[in-house]
Structure formats: C-alpha cells, structure tokens
Motif scaffolding. Structure first.
Motif, mmCIF file in Angstrom:
data_model
loop_
_atom_site.group_PDB
_atom_site.id
_atom_site.type_symbol
_atom_site.label_atom_id
_atom_site.label_comp_id
_atom_site.label_asym_id
_atom_site.label_seq_id
_atom_site.Cartn_x
_atom_site.Cartn_y
_atom_site.Cartn_z
ATOM 1 N N PRO A 156 10.730 11.026 3.218
ATOM 2 C CA PRO A 156 10.756 10.062 1.828
ATOM 3 C C PRO A 156 12.230 8.989 2.268
ATOM 4 N N ASN A 157 12.121 8.679 1.137
ATOM 5 C CA ASN A 157 13.426 7.518 1.431
ATOM 6 C C ASN A 157 14.664 7.977 1.840
ATOM 7 N N ASN A 158 15.890 7.553 2.679
ATOM 8 C CA ASN A 158 16.666 7.479 2.690
ATOM 9 C C ASN A 158 17.777 6.807 2.737
ATOM 10 N N PRO A 159 18.641 6.739 1.551
ATOM 11 C CA PRO A 159 19.231 7.713 1.190
ATOM 12 C C PRO A 159 18.837 8.376 -0.134
ATOM 13 N N THR A 160 17.584 6.916 -0.707
ATOM 14 C CA THR A 160 17.311 7.531 -2.002
ATOM 15 C C THR A 160 16.954 8.835 -2.544
ATOM 16 N N GLY A 161 15.981 9.682 -1.574
ATOM 17 C CA GLY A 161 15.247 10.773 -1.618
ATOM 18 C C GLY A 161 13.721 10.381 -2.295
ATOM 19 N N THR A 162 13.215 9.168 -2.689
ATOM 20 C CA THR A 162 11.922 8.760 -3.301
ATOM 21 C C THR A 162 11.278 8.727 -2.705
ATOM 22 N N SER A 163 9.301 8.440 -3.138
ATOM 23 C CA SER A 163 8.322 8.619 -2.474
ATOM 24 C C SER A 163 7.275 7.872 -2.546
ATOM 25 N N ILE A 164 6.680 7.172 -1.477
ATOM 26 C CA ILE A 164 5.685 7.047 -1.109
ATOM 27 C C ILE A 164 4.108 7.495 -2.203
ATOM 28 N N ARG A 165 3.684 7.364 -2.990
ATOM 29 C CA ARG A 165 2.863 7.907 -2.993
ATOM 30 C C ARG A 165 1.593 7.167 -2.575
ATOM 31 N N ARG A 166 -0.021 8.168 -2.323
ATOM 32 C CA ARG A 166 -0.780 8.145 -1.401
ATOM 33 C C ARG A 166 -1.321 6.443 -1.360
ATOM 34 N N GLY A 167 -1.918 6.506 -2.546
ATOM 35 C CA GLY A 167 -2.957 5.510 -3.055
ATOM 36 C C GLY A 167 -2.038 3.944 -2.855
ATOM 37 N N ALA A 168 -0.634 3.908 -3.154
ATOM 38 C CA ALA A 168 -0.418 2.789 -2.840
ATOM 39 C C ALA A 168 0.438 2.934 -1.878
ATOM 40 N N LEU A 169 0.234 3.991 -1.017
ATOM 41 C CA LEU A 169 0.799 3.359 0.509
ATOM 42 C C LEU A 169 -0.431 3.409 1.372
ATOM 43 N N GLU A 170 -1.296 3.650 1.721
ATOM 44 C CA GLU A 170 -2.959 3.164 1.400
ATOM 45 C C GLU A 170 -3.542 1.229 1.353
ATOM 46 N N ALA A 171 -3.148 0.977 0.330
ATOM 47 C CA ALA A 171 -2.686 0.273 -0.383
ATOM 48 C C ALA A 171 -2.439 -1.013 0.677
ATOM 49 N N PHE A 172 -1.231 -0.860 0.935
ATOM 50 C CA PHE A 172 -0.109 -1.262 1.615
ATOM 51 C C PHE A 172 -0.434 -2.147 3.168
ATOM 52 N N LEU A 173 -0.754 -0.292 4.274
ATOM 53 C CA LEU A 173 -1.434 -0.380 4.795
ATOM 54 C C LEU A 173 -2.722 -1.299 5.817
ATOM 55 N N ASP A 174 -3.792 -1.208 3.962
ATOM 56 C CA ASP A 174 -4.129 -2.358 4.447
ATOM 57 C C ASP A 174 -4.135 -3.837 4.470
ATOM 58 N N ARG A 175 -3.665 -4.117 3.818
ATOM 59 C CA ARG A 175 -2.565 -5.346 4.089
ATOM 60 C C ARG A 175 -2.379 -5.375 5.118
ATOM 61 N N VAL A 176 -1.239 -4.967 6.135
ATOM 62 C CA VAL A 176 -0.595 -4.953 6.872
ATOM 63 C C VAL A 176 -1.626 -5.415 7.959
ATOM 64 N N PRO A 177 -1.690 -6.550 8.806
ATOM 65 C CA PRO A 177 -2.534 -6.610 10.312
ATOM 66 C C PRO A 177 -2.535 -5.841 11.540
ATOM 67 N N GLU A 178 -3.760 -6.062 12.046
ATOM 68 C CA GLU A 178 -3.508 -4.455 13.062
ATOM 69 C C GLU A 178 -2.419 -5.111 13.934
ATOM 70 N N ARG A 179 -1.866 -5.984 14.283
ATOM 71 C CA ARG A 179 -1.432 -6.461 15.271
ATOM 72 C C ARG A 179 0.557 -6.042 14.840
ATOM 73 N N VAL A 180 0.694 -5.133 13.583
ATOM 74 C CA VAL A 180 2.298 -5.292 13.171
ATOM 75 C C VAL A 180 1.614 -3.470 13.225
ATOM 76 N N LEU A 181 3.233 -3.177 13.876
ATOM 77 C CA LEU A 181 3.049 -1.482 13.893
ATOM 78 C C LEU A 181 3.737 -0.510 12.350
ATOM 79 N N VAL A 182 3.267 0.035 11.981
ATOM 80 C CA VAL A 182 3.872 0.332 11.198
ATOM 81 C C VAL A 182 4.117 1.777 11.423
ATOM 82 N N VAL A 183 5.458 2.235 10.540
ATOM 83 C CA VAL A 183 6.252 2.818 11.434
ATOM 84 C C VAL A 183 6.670 4.451 10.071
ATOM 85 N N LEU A 184 5.923 5.250 9.825
ATOM 86 C CA LEU A 184 6.165 6.412 8.912
ATOM 87 C C LEU A 184 7.179 7.473 9.080
#
Length: 354
Positions: A156-184
């Motif tokens: 969840p996001n600090n300070p809003t407390g809101t969260s990203i759901r699975r479908g949206a997060l997976e779709a985003f990760l699919d768009r990120v180039p493999e050379r870019v590190l994504v930190v959850l």
C-alpha cells in the motif's frame, strides 16, 4: 570553509513524525505508523539475553536471520539482502543504480524518503502525480525511457493507504522493460486484507527485474531497532548486499527480528486488532462527513489541502500528533482505541468549526 556537494544546498532533510503534548499533559503519537503495542515479553527477553554479547561485533552477513526469513517465506537465502530498516535497503538500491544521468520513477505523493535518497545517490527523480489517491500506472509506464534504471511502487502507498490490485500491477509489470528494476515497497503488507492486492513474493519469482522490500518496523513492532530486508532474484540481492555498510544491522536488531519471527502468530493477532481499529476509525470518519480513501495500511489519509496545518494544530491541542503534508493532507496512524477515540473527537470538532 569545507566544500560540500551542491545538492546539499537545495535538498531538505527527512522530517520524522513528531509527538505533541496537550495542555492537560495528554500525548498520543499517531504520526509515525508505529505499532501501538509494547514489545512482546519473549522479544524483550531475547534482547536482554542478547545484550550480553554487545561487546562483540554483530554477524555482518546476518546469516541466522537470513535463513529464518528464507524459511518463513520459502525463498532461497541468496535471494535476501538485509539492512538497517527498509529505508536503508532502499538507499542501497538507489546506490546500485546511481550513475550520472540515471532516472528513477515513482508516484507522488508517496514515501517521502524517495526524493531524498535519489538526491543523495545522484539520481534524477521522475515523480508521477497520483490519479486521485492512487498510483497512475499508465503514466508511470509512459515515464520510463532509456535513462530509467528503477521504478518504486509503494503498495500500500504511504501516505494515502491505497493499494494496487493484481490485474493492474501485473499489466504494469508487463510494460516495464526487463532492464529496469521494479521495487515493490511493501512495508505495510501484513495489514492488507483485500485478497486482490497481490503479495509481491508471488510476482518476483518469474520476473528477474522485480524485487520486494519489507520491514520489521511496523507489524513486528521493531521500529526502534531498524531491520529491513529485500527479496529478489540472486543478481538483484547480490548487488544490494554489496552496498551495505559493514555491521549495519546490529546484534540486538538481529536477535529481536529472530525472536519476532518465532512469535509471529502472537504478533499477527495484534495486527488483526489494528486492522479492526482501522475499519472502526475509517467508518467513524466517514460518518462524520470526511472523505477517506480505502486503506490497507495501518493509517488513514485525509485530503485537506490548505487546511492541513490548521487540522494538525487542532489535533495537537488535544495531544494528538498527526503527520501533516502542507497543502495536501494528513496521515493518521491507527493507535490504541483510547488514542483513536481522542483523534476522532478532534476530527469531529474540526469539522464543526465555521
């Protein structure tokens, strides 16, 4: 006069949550997202016993704690890197990618240490405005370019407390180039109850450019001892381990984290009580007339705009410290039922003002 880096002339230091005291002496600190509970007796006992060895350096590799985390989450030990709190592990991550011209993308507003760590690492911050109170994942994906080295997703996001759901997060990760590190960044994972908000550990295993950041500070109640960790595939974890300051995780911190893992069932019962209080506080605020976004963390967020500092001052008069972000809003940690009741009364009184 000694010469320092020019960035120090323009950057602001990190501002921790503060405590306040009411005229009658009452004080309720709801500004730092800490656990409202005292340490477990078993953890205190382990710390007391561990104090007998503080004349010795701590284990620099945190071997026993690393193996315990690996066993707890069913991951290889070489997928783990530790640091003095998750913010320090985040700093280590920035150092792994920090080169002239490198960019790091993150939502804003999000965890306020991100800009500070980026500046110190010589990295250019690319802040993507929230969509309402949520991550704008489409805009974040579009912000990635040839200079992007890392993306932080606070969920969840600090300070809003809101969260990203699975479908949206997976779709985003699919768009990120493999050379870019994504930190959850999952500092508040233990408080999540929405089953559609994914556990990052289910995502990193088949994505070499994804890692997960966790902490013992919040749900485990060890904010004062500073233990955080990263779980990612071996090349990521190895790079982060290279940037750690020797002996950064002190002996008592390692002992306490081990004892906390052993007492996890008891600790998670406390987390469940916080979650129930979170629901009560949010529903009470909504009943008063506030707009409160759904939260999966141990705090609530109030969008106050220009009234933010007045609200913080008003709460302070009742002995309640909240975390104001001038011109934006206030984050309020979930504390004990007593402290939450005092906060709710202060919030209602503030709304009643002309």
């Amino acid at each position: 006069m000694p010469r320092f880096r020019q960035i120090l002339d323009t950057m602001a230091g990190y501002k921790p949550g503060k405590a306040v005291v009411a005229p009658d002496g009452r004080s309720y600190k709801l500004s730092s997202n800490e656990s409202p509970y005292d340490p477990l007796p078993s953890v205190v006992e382990a710390i007391a016993e561990g104090a007998r060895q503080i004349n010795r350096y701590p284990d620099p590799g945190c071997v026993e704690l690393t193996e315990a985390i690996a066993g707890r989450f069913g991951v290889p030990a070489d997928h783990i890197a530790l640091g003095a709190g998750s913010v320090t592990v985040a700093q280590q991550l920035f150092e792994t990618v920090g080169e002239p011209g490198a960019e790091v993308v993150y939502a804003w507003r999000s965890f306020e240490a991100y800009p500070l760590l980026a500046d110190l690492a010589g990295v250019t911050s690319v802040r993507v405005p929230l969509a309402g109170e949520d991550h704008d994942l489409d805009a974040m994906a579009e912000a990635i370019n040839d200079r992007t080295r890392m993306v932080f997703v606070c969920n969840p996001n600090n300070p809003t407390g809101t969260s990203i759901r699975r479908g949206a997060l997976e779709a985003f990760l699919d768009r990120v180039p493999e050379r870019v590190l994504v930190v959850l960044d999952e500092a508040y994972r233990e408080y999540v109850r929405d089953e559609d908000v994914p556990d990052g550990l289910t995502l990193y295993r088949d994505r070499p450019n994804v890692c997960v950041l966790r902490t013992f500070s919040k749900a485990y109640g060890l904010a004062g001892l500073r233990v955080g960790y990263l779980i990612g595939q071996e090349p990521v974890a190895s790079a982060v381990r290279k940037t750690i300051i020797p002996f950064a995780v002190n002996h008592l911190a390692q002992v306490a984290a081990l004892a906390s893992l052993q007492a996890e069932d008891e600790l998670l019962e406390r987390v469940e009580r916080v979650v129930k209080e979170r629901t009560r506080v949010r529903e009470a605020l909504i009943a008063q007339g506030w707009t409160v976004p759904p939260t999966e963390a141990n705090f609530v967020w109030l969008r106050l705009g220009e009234r933010t500092m007045d609200f913080a001052s008003s709460c302070g008069l009742e002995g309640v410290a909240v975390r104001p972000f001038p011109g934006e809003g206030a984050r309020v940690s979930i504390g004990s039922p007593e402290s939450n009741d005092v906060f709710l009364a202060a919030a209602q009184e503030f709304l009643a003002r002309p």
